[in-house]
Scaffold this active site. Structure first.
Site, PDB file in Angstrom:
ATOM      1  N   ASN A 162      84.095  60.188  -7.366  1.00 47.07           N
ATOM      2  CA  ASN A 162      83.605  58.818  -7.524  1.00 47.07           C
ATOM      3  C   ASN A 162      83.672  58.094  -6.185  1.00 47.07           C
ATOM      4  OD1 ASN A 162      82.853  56.769  -9.582  1.00 47.07           O
ATOM      5  ND2 ASN A 162      84.755  55.740  -8.971  1.00 47.07           N
ATOM      6  N   ASP A 174      78.378  46.176 -10.446  1.00 50.51           N
ATOM      7  CA  ASP A 174      78.311  44.712 -10.389  1.00 50.51           C
ATOM      8  C   ASP A 174      77.394  44.348  -9.227  1.00 50.51           C
ATOM      9  OD1 ASP A 174      80.172  45.273  -8.287  1.00 50.51           O
ATOM     10  OD2 ASP A 174      81.861  44.506  -9.443  1.00 50.51           O
ATOM     11  N   HIS A 202      78.458  48.997  -6.516  1.00 46.77           N
ATOM     12  CA  HIS A 202      78.843  47.610  -6.232  1.00 46.77           C
ATOM     13  C   HIS A 202      77.805  47.078  -5.260  1.00 46.77           C
ATOM     14  CE1 HIS A 202      82.727  47.893  -8.198  1.00 46.77           C
ATOM     15  NE2 HIS A 202      83.033  48.964  -7.505  1.00 46.77           N
TER      16      HIS A 202
END
Ligand code: XIL
Length: 482
Positions: free
Chosen positions: A214, A282, A251
């Site tokens: 990740n 986000d 992000h």
């Protein structure tokens, strides 16, 4: 239908901005051309009205992240239960949370999130086992082989606790620098093979969970860090290091917005034989075109298995001042919500093919004998199969189950169907590693694309969650092969 993507938005400044919490140093300045590759909706299909239902139309999940404090926040829980079918713990499964002092593991906070999620029909992503951030203090005092051993013991300890329960584990988080080289961390200083050591340890600790790498700033194909991670995964696949998936944190900020190449990146990683997922989404001010584009990038790539936003409402976000999520502080969906929902509903109908978390053999298969076998082939039933049920986790209002399908015949089978009967009042929630028909009473589960072929005596498993008034195990568990 979706809004027409807006004109390409230009980045207004080259300044790199630091993220909160110190976890990510800086985000890359990337071009922000909106994806225009809109998937075509299946017009025969009714549009779903929640994120999870829309994602499930194409076999995907839609996830969120939560901290333990949200378990007493009814506003959060209401939306989570309605809209999401995958959950990640924001901090509670990180190394400092699960092993604060050497050999002393604490799982109460992670378990509280896990239990709430599965009791509400969700699956859970584990985050994360080995990372330069949020390490226990005692790791900071170790180096070399002592730190390597601590990492391996940590992975073994945490994975033993969650064995058989999680859908994915972020085994290693954020191990690359912006220039595509390895990040200089205390873990990296234990030797360049620390990442593969982590993955090999993880596979041995729990063969049922998919193991992910990740990272952030790996969404733009033309970025050095993306290439660095891609080359590592390619190398791991070539050498049989067990990695099943890559998480793209996604992000997006003022300095790093949706790159035009995101779909290409996901597709190229998928072609290496790993699942891909958007794991911590986000976006500054929840820019609608970026949310729409990142969703389209995922649904246009068969190996993209799902999207997770890092929180639900802006008030949940670690970047709260940027209002980067799909729901506002009053729990109302924002315009980006409709854009994501539309893009999910417009996904091509084909289910994403996934591979089970098995390691390809590292040595080539041995050459078959050239002389004819002296004994005749076995004469047993050519294609029998058996199914056995195991309750991975149960609670008063439901359970998570696992069924092992075994080819009990003497010849290979190319497909199987398991059947089981749920007790009255129970409803099937999520199901993985198979395709189900029916959600209550008699349920049948056909193999997935990748686990139908079973050699004689070989086994595979599928898993599922059930909600309802009891945790009674299913009856009449059986199997037929084809
Ligand atoms: C963040 C949490 O949201 C914060 O509460 C915490 O203070 C720092 O970490 N990349 C990751 C996540 O992989 O674990 C980070 O989560 C955000 C960046």
């Amino acid at each position: 239908m979706n809004d027409i993507p807006a004109r390409p938005k230009r980045r207004t400044g080259g300044r790199l901005r630091p993220l909160l919490g110190g976890a990510c140093a800086t985000l890359v300045a990337a071009s922000s051309v909106v994806l225009v590759n809109v998937a075509h909706a299946d017009t025969t299909r009714a549009a779903a009205t929640t994120l999870k239902a829309a994602a499930e139309l194409s076999g995907r999940y839609f996830g969120a992240a939560m901290g333990q404090d949200r378990l007493s926040d009814s506003g959060f829980l209401t939306i989570a239960n309605r809209e999401f079918d995958m959950m990640t713990a924001v901090n509670e499964m990180k190394p400092d949370a699960t092993e604060p002092t050497s050999g002393h593991f604490t799982f109460s906070a992670g378990d509280a999130i896990y239990n709430w999620a599965v009791q509400h029909g969700m699956r859970v992503r584990g985050h994360t086992l080995a990372w330069h951030g949020q390490q226990p203090a005692f790791w900071r005092n170790l180096s070399g082989s002592a730190l390597r051993s601590a990492m391996i013991e940590h992975i073994n300890g945490v994975m033993a606790h969650y064995k058989g329960k999680l859908a994915y584990w972020d085994v290693v988080n954020e191990a690359f620098a912006e220039d595509g080289s390895r990040r200089q961390s205390n873990l990296q200083a234990t030797g360049n093979d620390w990442i593969e050591a982590a993955f090999r340890t993880a596979r041995a600790a729990d063969p049922s969970v998919k193991l992910c790498y990740n990272d952030y700033n790996i969404e733009n194909w033309n970025y050095a860090k993306t290439q660095g991670v891609y080359n590592m995964i390619k190398d791991f696949k070539a050498r049989g290091v067990p990695v099943d998936c890559v998480g793209f944190q996604t992000h997006f900020t003022g300095g790093s917005s949706l790159p035009s190449t995101f779909q290409q990146t996901l597709s190229n990683f998928g072609a290496l034989g790993v699942d891909v997922a958007l794991t911590e989404v986000d976006v500054t001010n929840a820019a609608t075109n970026q949310y729409q584009g990142l969703t389209q990038a995922c649904v246009n790539v068969p190996r993209c298995v799902g999207i997770t936003t890092w929180g639900i409402r802006d008030s949940d976000s670690w970047r709260g001042s940027e209002n980067p999520l799909l729901f506002d502080r009053n729990s109302n969906p924002k315009p980006a919500y409709a854009a994501v929902l539309g893009a999910l509903n417009a996904a091509p109908t084909t289910e994403p093919p996934t591979t089970p978390p098995t390691t390809p053999p590292t040595t080539p298969p041995t050459t078959p004998p050239t002389t004819a076998p002296t004994t005749p082939p076995p004469t047993g039933q050519p294609g029998g199969c058996t199914a056995t049920f195991r309750m991975a986790n149960g609670w008063p209002g439901g359970f998570q189950g696992e069924v092992t399908v075994t080819n009990s015949g003497s010849a290979a089978v190319s497909g199987w169907t398991a059947r089981l009967t749920l007790a009255g009042g129970q409803t099937l929630g999520s199901l993985w590693n198979g395709n189900s028909t029916g959600t209550s009473g008699a349920v049948s589960v056909r193999n997935a694309d990748y686990n139908g072929s079973l050699a004689a005596n070989a086994s595979t498993t599928f898993g599922f969650t059930v909600t309802g008034s009891s945790n009674t195990a299913p009856s009449d568990v059986s199997c037929t092969s084809s």
